[in-house]
Design an enzyme around this catalytic site. Structure first.
Site, PDB file in Angstrom:
ATOM      1  CG  ASP A  43      -2.097   0.621   0.951  1.00  0.00           C
ATOM      2  OD1 ASP A  43      -3.291   0.498   0.865  1.00  0.00           O
ATOM      3  OD2 ASP A  43      -2.159   2.266   0.924  1.00  0.00           O
ATOM      4  CB  VAL A  70      -0.494   0.178  -8.111  1.00  0.00           C
ATOM      5  CG1 VAL A  70      -0.726  -1.063  -7.366  1.00  0.00           C
ATOM      6  CG2 VAL A  70      -2.245   1.329  -7.630  1.00  0.00           C
ATOM      7  CG  ASN A  96      -8.115  -4.326  -3.128  1.00  0.00           C
ATOM      8  OD1 ASN A  96      -8.986  -4.017  -3.348  1.00  0.00           O
ATOM      9  ND2 ASN A  96      -7.739  -3.397  -2.136  1.00  0.00           N
ATOM     10  CE1 TYR A 161     -14.002   3.774  -8.085  1.00  0.00           C
ATOM     11  CE2 TYR A 161     -15.322   2.931  -8.996  1.00  0.00           C
ATOM     12  CZ  TYR A 161     -14.294   2.835  -8.545  1.00  0.00           C
ATOM     13  OH  TYR A 161     -14.793   1.772  -6.908  1.00  0.00           O
ATOM     14  CE  LYS A 165     -12.490   0.236  -9.457  1.00  0.00           C
ATOM     15  NZ  LYS A 165     -11.205  -0.749  -8.264  1.00  0.00           N
ATOM     16  CB  THR A 196     -13.817   0.160   2.557  1.00  0.00           C
ATOM     17  OG1 THR A 196     -14.312   0.898   1.259  1.00  0.00           O
ATOM     18  CG2 THR A 196     -14.470  -1.580   2.389  1.00  0.00           C
ATOM     19  CB  THR A 199     -17.780   3.549   1.349  1.00  0.00           C
ATOM     20  OG1 THR A 199     -17.216   2.739   1.844  1.00  0.00           O
ATOM     21  CG2 THR A 199     -17.551   3.520  -0.448  1.00  0.00           C
TER      22      THR A 199
HETATM   23  N1  LIG Z   1     -16.659   0.400  -1.235  1.00  0.00           N
HETATM   24  C1  LIG Z   1     -16.481  -0.160  -2.619  1.00  0.00           C
HETATM   25  O1  LIG Z   1     -18.031   0.327  -1.680  1.00  0.00           O
HETATM   26  C2  LIG Z   1     -15.956  -0.137  -3.434  1.00  0.00           C
HETATM   27  C3  LIG Z   1     -16.511  -0.645  -4.583  1.00  0.00           C
HETATM   28  C4  LIG Z   1     -16.590  -1.440  -5.771  1.00  0.00           C
HETATM   29  C5  LIG Z   1     -15.056  -1.502  -6.239  1.00  0.00           C
HETATM   30  N2  LIG Z   1     -14.255  -0.898  -5.043  1.00  0.00           N
HETATM   31  C6  LIG Z   1     -13.199  -0.965  -5.272  1.00  0.00           C
HETATM   32  O2  LIG Z   1     -12.454  -1.989  -4.507  1.00  0.00           O
HETATM   33  C7  LIG Z   1     -10.760  -1.333  -4.057  1.00  0.00           C
HETATM   34  C8  LIG Z   1     -10.261  -1.410  -2.475  1.00  0.00           C
HETATM   35  O3  LIG Z   1     -10.837  -0.308  -1.816  1.00  0.00           O
HETATM   36  P1  LIG Z   1     -11.803  -0.637  -0.174  1.00  0.00           P
HETATM   37  O4  LIG Z   1     -13.076  -0.379  -0.734  1.00  0.00           O
HETATM   38  O5  LIG Z   1     -11.783  -1.821  -0.151  1.00  0.00           O
HETATM   39  O6  LIG Z   1     -10.927   0.446  -0.033  1.00  0.00           O
HETATM   40  P2  LIG Z   1      -9.506   1.032   0.725  1.00  0.00           P
HETATM   41  O7  LIG Z   1      -8.961   2.319   1.323  1.00  0.00           O
HETATM   42  O8  LIG Z   1      -9.148   0.159   2.049  1.00  0.00           O
HETATM   43  O9  LIG Z   1      -8.605   0.297  -0.144  1.00  0.00           O
HETATM   44  C9  LIG Z   1      -7.912   0.718  -1.358  1.00  0.00           C
HETATM   45  C10 LIG Z   1      -6.445   1.249  -0.659  1.00  0.00           C
HETATM   46  O10 LIG Z   1      -5.558   1.838  -1.953  1.00  0.00           O
HETATM   47  C11 LIG Z   1      -4.131   2.495  -1.690  1.00  0.00           C
HETATM   48  N3  LIG Z   1      -3.983   3.191  -2.457  1.00  0.00           N
HETATM   49  C12 LIG Z   1      -4.404   4.452  -2.859  1.00  0.00           C
HETATM   50  N4  LIG Z   1      -3.919   4.681  -4.208  1.00  0.00           N
HETATM   51  C13 LIG Z   1      -2.819   3.578  -4.018  1.00  0.00           C
HETATM   52  C14 LIG Z   1      -1.290   3.999  -5.155  1.00  0.00           C
HETATM   53  N5  LIG Z   1      -1.727   5.038  -5.851  1.00  0.00           N
HETATM   54  N6  LIG Z   1      -1.471   2.858  -5.186  1.00  0.00           N
HETATM   55  C15 LIG Z   1      -1.024   1.622  -3.542  1.00  0.00           C
HETATM   56  N7  LIG Z   1      -2.250   1.987  -2.685  1.00  0.00           N
HETATM   57  C16 LIG Z   1      -2.763   2.261  -3.249  1.00  0.00           C
HETATM   58  C17 LIG Z   1      -5.512   3.048  -0.488  1.00  0.00           C
HETATM   59  O11 LIG Z   1      -4.346   3.436   0.645  1.00  0.00           O
HETATM   60  C18 LIG Z   1      -5.917   2.279   0.506  1.00  0.00           C
HETATM   61  O12 LIG Z   1      -5.242   1.619   1.314  1.00  0.00           O
HETATM   62  C19 LIG Z   1     -10.754  -0.361  -4.400  1.00  0.00           C
HETATM   63  O13 LIG Z   1      -9.943  -0.741  -6.750  1.00  0.00           O
HETATM   64  C20 LIG Z   1     -12.350   0.612  -5.003  1.00  0.00           C
HETATM   65  O14 LIG Z   1     -12.218   1.257  -5.859  1.00  0.00           O
HETATM   66  C21 LIG Z   1     -14.894  -0.030  -4.006  1.00  0.00           C
END
Ligand SMILES: NC(=O)c1ccc[n+]([C@@H]2O[C@H](COP(=O)([O-])OP(=O)(O)OC[C@H]3O[C@@H](n4cnc5c(N)ncnc54)[C@H](O)[C@@H]3O)[C@@H](O)[C@H]2O)c1
Length: 256
Positions: A43, A70, A96, A161, A165, A196, A199
């Site tokens: 991360d 990433v 992720n 976004y 995606k 999470t 959100t």
């Molecule tokens: N929460 C939702 O409703 C939802 C729905 C659909 C998809 N997602 C996707 O799921 C994935 C995980 O999200 P989450 O909801 O578990 O939240 P989360 O905040 O726990 O996870 C996202 C993580 O990505 C890290 N991050 C951001 N930019 C980065 C970079 N450049 N390099 C490395 N790490 C980086 C953040 O520090 C964070 O820890 C994301 O891709 C998000 O778009 C989330």
């Protein structure tokens, strides 16, 4: 022990601290180690990521944390090298990491567009590209790309976004057919609305939370483990005939 003997690298995995709100990556890291995998958590949030990895080790799991942005190819090279030097190989990659951006077309700046495409589309591409040679050496592997229901359908906001995606969704199928004969499987996961760290601030607004619940037939938003169990299935050999597919985990949202 559904992942016994496997080595996994998960991006965006910092949020897996016990008693705090978890993200998909953090919950997956916990689940993977419980199922016997050795996990490299990565991360850009170093302190939280180190804490999650330390807690996993305290409970008997095998995990290390490496800082990985990433969007930076050299960070990928270093992180994959750490997986191989620490655990000897790489079997599973979970792309992720991600961030949100809730703007309509006209309010989306060029900079915002680029940053969304960078973290989601380019990040997933770089990770896949650099993991494949390591997986090939093991005779196969599983790459799980976290897209979204917003990679399948539109919404009133989140323009860049959605585009980013959606790019992950088709990149996944392209890579899947290219490497299927080498037993490297590539699948996408499409979570619906979930609570999470990503959100959390938005869901402090009860109206916004209710908006998401109202659109979800099951009548609640998801949590990190709802998604992590799907990631676990695609990472494991249980899904050995599954590649190029889309696993939707959304409480029925896109069935409407
Ligand atoms: N929460 C939702 O409703 C939802 C729905 C659909 C998809 N997602 C996707 O799921 C994935 C995980 O999200 P989450 O909801 O578990 O939240 P989360 O905040 O726990 O996870 C996202 C993580 O990505 C890290 N991050 C951001 N930019 C980065 C970079 N450049 N390099 C490395 N790490 C980086 C953040 O520090 C964070 O820890 C994301 O891709 C998000 O778009 C989330």
């Amino acid at each position: 022990m559904r992942l016994e003997g496997k080595v996994a690298l998960i991006t965006g995995a910092a949020a897996g601290v016990e008693g705090e709100l978890m993200g998909f990556g953090g919950a997956s890291a916990r689940l993977f180690t419980q199922e016997g995998a050795k996990v490299v958590l990565t991360d850009i949030k170093v302190e939280e990521g180190e804490k999650t990895a330390a807690q996993i080790r305290e409970t008997g799991g095998d995990a290390v944390f490496v800082r990985l942005n990433v969007t930076q190819e050299q960070d990928w090279v270093n992180a994959i090298q750490t997986a191989v030097s620490t655990y000897g190989k790489l079997d599973i990659l979970v792309n992720n990491a991600g961030t949100g951006a809730r703007f309509n077309v006209e309010d989306t700046t060029e900079e915002l567009w680029d940053s969304q495409m960078d973290v989601h589309a380019k990040g997933t591409f770089l990770g896949t590209k650099l993991a494949i040679p390591e997986m090939r050496q093991q005779g196969g592997g599983s790459i799980v790309n976290i897209s979204s229901i917003y990679g399948i359908i539109g919404s009133p906001t989140s323009t860049a976004y959605h585009a980013a995606k959606g790019a992950i969704r088709l990149f996944t199928k392209s890579a899947a057919i290219q490497y299927a004969r080498e037993n490297i499987r590539v699948n996408s996961v499409h979570p619906g609305y979930a609570h999470t760290p990503l959100t959390d601030r938005g869901y402090e607004d009860p109206e916004r939370l209710q908006w998401s619940i109202d659109r979800t037939p099951i009548g609640r938003v998801g949590n990190a483990y709802d998604i992590a169990y799907g990631i676990l299935y695609l990472a494991s050999d249980e899904s050995s005939f599954v590649t190029g597919s889309e696993l939707v985990i959304d409480g029925g949202m896109t069935a409407q």
